[in-house]
Design a protein around this motif. Structure first.
Motif, PDB file in Angstrom:
ATOM      1  N   ARG A  37     -50.533 -78.998  84.495  1.00  0.00           N
ATOM      2  CA  ARG A  37     -50.571 -77.553  84.741  1.00  0.00           C
ATOM      3  C   ARG A  37     -51.579 -77.199  85.829  1.00  0.00           C
ATOM      4  O   ARG A  37     -51.335 -76.325  86.670  1.00  0.00           O
ATOM      5  CB  ARG A  37     -50.942 -76.835  83.441  1.00  0.00           C
ATOM      6  CG  ARG A  37     -50.981 -75.312  83.538  1.00  0.00           C
ATOM      7  CD  ARG A  37     -51.757 -74.714  82.382  1.00  0.00           C
ATOM      8  NE  ARG A  37     -53.154 -75.138  82.411  1.00  0.00           N
ATOM      9  CZ  ARG A  37     -54.007 -74.957  81.410  1.00  0.00           C
ATOM     10  NH1 ARG A  37     -53.598 -74.404  80.280  1.00  0.00           N
ATOM     11  NH2 ARG A  37     -55.270 -75.365  81.521  1.00  0.00           N
ATOM     12  N   ASP A  38     -52.719 -77.890  85.829  1.00  0.00           N
ATOM     13  CA  ASP A  38     -53.805 -77.567  86.752  1.00  0.00           C
ATOM     14  C   ASP A  38     -53.850 -78.531  87.935  1.00  0.00           C
ATOM     15  O   ASP A  38     -54.929 -78.913  88.404  1.00  0.00           O
ATOM     16  CB  ASP A  38     -55.139 -77.592  86.000  1.00  0.00           C
ATOM     17  CG  ASP A  38     -55.148 -76.636  84.814  1.00  0.00           C
ATOM     18  OD1 ASP A  38     -54.561 -75.550  84.942  1.00  0.00           O
ATOM     19  OD2 ASP A  38     -55.730 -76.975  83.761  1.00  0.00           O
ATOM     20  N   ASP A  84     -53.351 -69.379  85.229  1.00  0.00           N
ATOM     21  CA  ASP A  84     -52.036 -70.007  85.103  1.00  0.00           C
ATOM     22  C   ASP A  84     -50.993 -68.908  84.914  1.00  0.00           C
ATOM     23  O   ASP A  84     -51.245 -67.901  84.254  1.00  0.00           O
ATOM     24  CB  ASP A  84     -52.012 -70.949  83.895  1.00  0.00           C
ATOM     25  CG  ASP A  84     -50.648 -71.590  83.702  1.00  0.00           C
ATOM     26  OD1 ASP A  84     -50.178 -72.263  84.635  1.00  0.00           O
ATOM     27  OD2 ASP A  84     -50.046 -71.395  82.632  1.00  0.00           O
ATOM     28  N   GLN A  85     -49.814 -69.108  85.499  1.00  0.00           N
ATOM     29  CA  GLN A  85     -48.776 -68.085  85.456  1.00  0.00           C
ATOM     30  C   GLN A  85     -47.868 -68.302  84.254  1.00  0.00           C
ATOM     31  O   GLN A  85     -46.751 -68.804  84.375  1.00  0.00           O
ATOM     32  CB  GLN A  85     -48.012 -68.072  86.771  1.00  0.00           C
ATOM     33  CG  GLN A  85     -48.934 -67.862  87.968  1.00  0.00           C
ATOM     34  CD  GLN A  85     -48.279 -67.195  89.144  1.00  0.00           C
ATOM     35  OE1 GLN A  85     -48.742 -66.163  89.604  1.00  0.00           O
ATOM     36  NE2 GLN A  85     -47.209 -67.743  89.662  1.00  0.00           N
ATOM     37  N   SER A  86     -48.383 -67.887  83.098  1.00  0.00           N
ATOM     38  CA  SER A  86     -47.615 -67.996  81.864  1.00  0.00           C
ATOM     39  C   SER A  86     -48.153 -66.993  80.867  1.00  0.00           C
ATOM     40  O   SER A  86     -49.332 -66.622  80.916  1.00  0.00           O
ATOM     41  CB  SER A  86     -47.714 -69.406  81.278  1.00  0.00           C
ATOM     42  OG  SER A  86     -49.017 -69.648  80.788  1.00  0.00           O
ATOM     43  N   GLU A 111     -51.012 -68.319  78.829  1.00  0.00           N
ATOM     44  CA  GLU A 111     -52.337 -68.072  79.399  1.00  0.00           C
ATOM     45  C   GLU A 111     -52.874 -66.716  78.951  1.00  0.00           C
ATOM     46  O   GLU A 111     -54.053 -66.583  78.570  1.00  0.00           O
ATOM     47  CB  GLU A 111     -52.249 -68.116  80.935  1.00  0.00           C
ATOM     48  CG  GLU A 111     -53.491 -67.651  81.654  1.00  0.00           C
ATOM     49  CD  GLU A 111     -54.519 -68.753  81.831  1.00  0.00           C
ATOM     50  OE1 GLU A 111     -55.398 -68.612  82.707  1.00  0.00           O
ATOM     51  OE2 GLU A 111     -54.469 -69.743  81.085  1.00  0.00           O
ATOM     52  N   TRP A 130     -60.472 -72.244  81.070  1.00  0.00           N
ATOM     53  CA  TRP A 130     -59.316 -73.097  80.883  1.00  0.00           C
ATOM     54  C   TRP A 130     -59.686 -74.344  80.096  1.00  0.00           C
ATOM     55  O   TRP A 130     -60.842 -74.766  80.073  1.00  0.00           O
ATOM     56  CB  TRP A 130     -58.670 -73.492  82.214  1.00  0.00           C
ATOM     57  CG  TRP A 130     -59.514 -74.260  83.191  1.00  0.00           C
ATOM     58  CD1 TRP A 130     -59.981 -75.544  83.068  1.00  0.00           C
ATOM     59  CD2 TRP A 130     -59.970 -73.796  84.470  1.00  0.00           C
ATOM     60  NE1 TRP A 130     -60.678 -75.905  84.181  1.00  0.00           N
ATOM     61  CE2 TRP A 130     -60.693 -74.865  85.060  1.00  0.00           C
ATOM     62  CE3 TRP A 130     -59.815 -72.613  85.184  1.00  0.00           C
ATOM     63  CZ2 TRP A 130     -61.280 -74.761  86.324  1.00  0.00           C
ATOM     64  CZ3 TRP A 130     -60.398 -72.507  86.430  1.00  0.00           C
ATOM     65  CH2 TRP A 130     -61.117 -73.561  86.988  1.00  0.00           C
TER      66      TRP A 130
END
Length: 284
Positions: free
Chosen positions: A16-17, A54-56, A59, A10
């Motif tokens: 985001r994190d 990450d839920q995207s 990612e 990452w």
């Protein structure tokens, strides 16, 4: 091949994190292939599988771009909206990316503990199964019984449980987790990763012996042909460096035959994620 079947990359983003809290400052920075490659080399690992954090779909694209640039990244487990009515279209789009081996959803963080059994979610799993993608199950012990129902519903889908389903290693508790992990292991389409274990122990004061009861249960339940090794780097740095995580597992599997050790340390990951299909857009 010797494969680390579970690690992350990452570029740290504080919004985001945000799951990386003040107690996790050691991982509150960028972690990229140039950080991991020397660790793999020093540990005689041939490659790794990069797993979404990450839920995207951004990612997923990020990991695929890294994999295309670094040949030691043998496969990617990305994220896709499994509950979307347009999932088949998105999977068709990803069919041209041979390094994309499967998908994961962070089920452990869902308020609806049985979300994986909802019609929208299972529709997404059916779409993965039809295209030969794997699915990583990231859950806590209270969700294991739902995972068993899901695996039984899709006997043709390849599943793998991440991090032993996060048993309570710090407290030494095994009873409820043991019953449910053994029930899940009865499903021949489910594997399990020896990964993420140091962060379920006492970060500052764990001993190698703390993990053996859990490793024994997983190995006895799944057998050496359905157990995969992974470091969960860089998350593991909260409790141990890369080499120490590897040492814990290698010490445990040292009691096994050479064939069984080779399977756990890379052969099973190569087969599960079809890493031998590296470079082929048609085989999954």
């Amino acid at each position: 091949m010797r494969i680390d079947a579970h690690q992350h990359f990452w570029k740290f983003d504080p919004v985001r994190d945000s799951w990386i809290n003040d107690d996790m400052s050691v991982i509150r920075r960028d972690f990229l292939p140039e950080d991991l490659e020397p660790l793999l080399h020093a540990s005689r690992m041939d490659g790794c599988v990069a797993v979404q954090a990450d839920q995207s779909e951004a990612e997923t694209r990020f990991l695929l771009e890294l994999a295309e640039q670094h040949r030691f990244i043998k496969g990617v487990v990305g994220w896709i909206d499994l509950q979307s009515s347009g999932i088949e279209e998105r999977l068709d789009h990803y069919s041209s990316f041979p390094l994309l081996k499967g998908f994961r959803h962070i089920l452990q963080g869902e308020a609806q503990r049985d979300l994986m059994l909802s019609p929208a979610f299972t529709s997404g799993i059916a779409a993965l199964q039809a295209r030969g993608y794997t699915y990583d199950i990231l859950i806590y012990p209270d969700q294991l019984r739902y995972a068993g129902t899901l695996a039984a519903q899709f006997p043709g889908q390849a599943f793998v449980v991440d991090h032993l389903a996060k048993p309570k290693i710090k407290s030494g508790e095994t009873r409820g987790w043991k019953v449910d992990i053994e029930a899940l292991a009865a499903m021949p389409n489910v594997c399990c990763k020896l990964s993420g274990f140091v962060t379920e122990a006492d970060w500052k004061d764990w001993k190698e012996e703390d993990f053996e009861p859990y490793f024994d249960i997983v190995l006895n339940a799944f057998g050496p042909d359905r157990v995969l090794f992974g470091t969960d780097w860089p998350v593991c740095l909260l409790a141990a460096g890369y080499e120490r995580v590897l040492h814990v597992v290698e010490r445990f599997v040292d009691r096994l035959s050479e064939t069984e050790r080779a399977a756990i340390m890379g052969g099973n990951a190569t087969r599960f994620y079809k890493l031998e299909d590296y470079g082929s857009a048609t085989n999954r």
